[in-house]
Design a protein around this motif. Sequence first.
Motif, PDB file in Angstrom:
ATOM      1  N   ASN A 184       0.798  -1.235   0.000  1.00  0.00           N
ATOM      2  CA  ASN A 184       0.000   0.000   0.000  1.00  0.00           C
ATOM      3  C   ASN A 184       0.834   1.290   0.000  1.00  0.00           C
ATOM      4  N   GLN A 185       2.151   1.164  -0.206  1.00  0.00           N
ATOM      5  CA  GLN A 185       2.973   2.373  -0.322  1.00  0.00           C
ATOM      6  C   GLN A 185       2.689   3.058  -1.667  1.00  0.00           C
ATOM      7  N   LYS A 186       3.104   4.325  -1.752  1.00  0.00           N
ATOM      8  CA  LYS A 186       2.884   5.060  -3.007  1.00  0.00           C
ATOM      9  C   LYS A 186       3.709   4.463  -4.141  1.00  0.00           C
ATOM     10  N   ILE A 187       3.324   4.796  -5.369  1.00  0.00           N
ATOM     11  CA  ILE A 187       3.953   4.155  -6.534  1.00  0.00           C
ATOM     12  C   ILE A 187       4.871   5.124  -7.296  1.00  0.00           C
ATOM     13  N   VAL A 188       6.076   4.624  -7.561  1.00  0.00           N
ATOM     14  CA  VAL A 188       7.058   5.382  -8.338  1.00  0.00           C
ATOM     15  C   VAL A 188       7.205   4.678  -9.686  1.00  0.00           C
ATOM     16  N   PHE A 189       7.193   5.447 -10.768  1.00  0.00           N
ATOM     17  CA  PHE A 189       7.402   4.846 -12.088  1.00  0.00           C
ATOM     18  C   PHE A 189       8.381   5.703 -12.872  1.00  0.00           C
ATOM     19  N   SER A 190       9.343   5.045 -13.507  1.00  0.00           N
ATOM     20  CA  SER A 190      10.210   5.781 -14.426  1.00  0.00           C
ATOM     21  C   SER A 190      10.763   4.809 -15.464  1.00  0.00           C
ATOM     22  N   GLY A 191      11.418   5.356 -16.481  1.00  0.00           N
ATOM     23  CA  GLY A 191      11.925   4.481 -17.539  1.00  0.00           C
ATOM     24  C   GLY A 191      13.064   5.120 -18.303  1.00  0.00           C
TER      25      GLY A 191
END
Length: 329
Positions: A4-11
């Motif tokens: 349930n932690q926040k979501i980090v997205f990168s690429g």
Amino acid sequence: MLNNQKIVFSGIQPSGNLHIGNYIGAISQWIEMQKKYNCIFCIVDYHAITVKQDPAILSKKIIEIAKIYIASGIDTQKSFIFKQSDISEHAELAWILNCASARINDLNKMTQFKDKAGQNNVSVGLYDYPVLMAADILLHETDFVPVGDDQVQHVELCRVLAKRFNNQFGQTFKIPELIIKKYGARIMGLDNPNIKMSKSAISPANYIAMTDKPEMAVKKIMRAVTDSGNEIKFDKINKPAISNLLVIYSLLSNQSIEHLEKIYINKNYSDFKKDLANVVSEFLKQFQKKYNNISDKEVENILEKSAKALKPKTDVVLKKVKEKIGVSL
Ligand code: AMP
Ligand code: TRP
């Protein structure tokens, strides 16, 4: 599994040579964020093909980028590393956003496209690239997008597209936040401090690749352009080259710029560069030791496992979007 932690997205795109600018501007932030958040790191192969790629080299580059993520410190027990094309919902959502929220006027404002395209007859994909990036981010219900300075406009566009969609179809997408470093968000070229360090630079003197031999990196630092005068001082306007080298030194050695300025108060450029060359060379040695120990097979398994684990959630998000636009019966 996502918790349930926040979501980090990168690429990052699997093209060209991944360099210390990518590491400092993007990957080093990711490493830190893993401690607090669910992290998803993508190898954006569908972005890479917006310009011409040699298929055999592209598949090697995908493996290489995954190894660089892992050797840099992405913990595959906790974070996800996957290949964009393995989750076809990315492309599907991009198409929906193309129609339902992206407008030609938005894309005409994108400075990276103008720089990359120039007067050439480039692919439609290159023009549409920011919409695919928005789809990447929104599909994973991302809270935070840690990137370097050149991606700021694209993340802002993603927010605009998400809000526009939500306004028209009702609450659907989470609005992501941009995360950018105070120092190091734009590492400049070693051969020219007025242009950024870039994977696609024609001259290898522009960058230090993560896979450059340490001896080669030492040569590149020693040959790096400096400014007039001899003072080692952070002053982006009057001393762009030294300021850039100071940022690299500071971030690879974990010492503040102020501290470095003090150490080099009575020293010259050559002393400074020798020490920096040493820092970079040690950094690369440690990194490459890990990099060389990762097998292709291991990487293939990680990519497959991550895509499988993420797919159920992206299915749900895309299904919701399809319902909103009326194509899900
Ligand atoms: P790219 O090389 O365009 O795939 O970029 C991958 C990531 O590295 C993005 O988050 C970029 O913003 C970041 N990046 C690329 N070049 C630099 C640079 N010269 N300095 C800092 N960050 C960079
Ligand atoms: N466009 C980014 C670049 O070239 C890579 C990218 C694609 C990305 N999708 C993303 C970055 C989503 C952050 C989030 O650097």
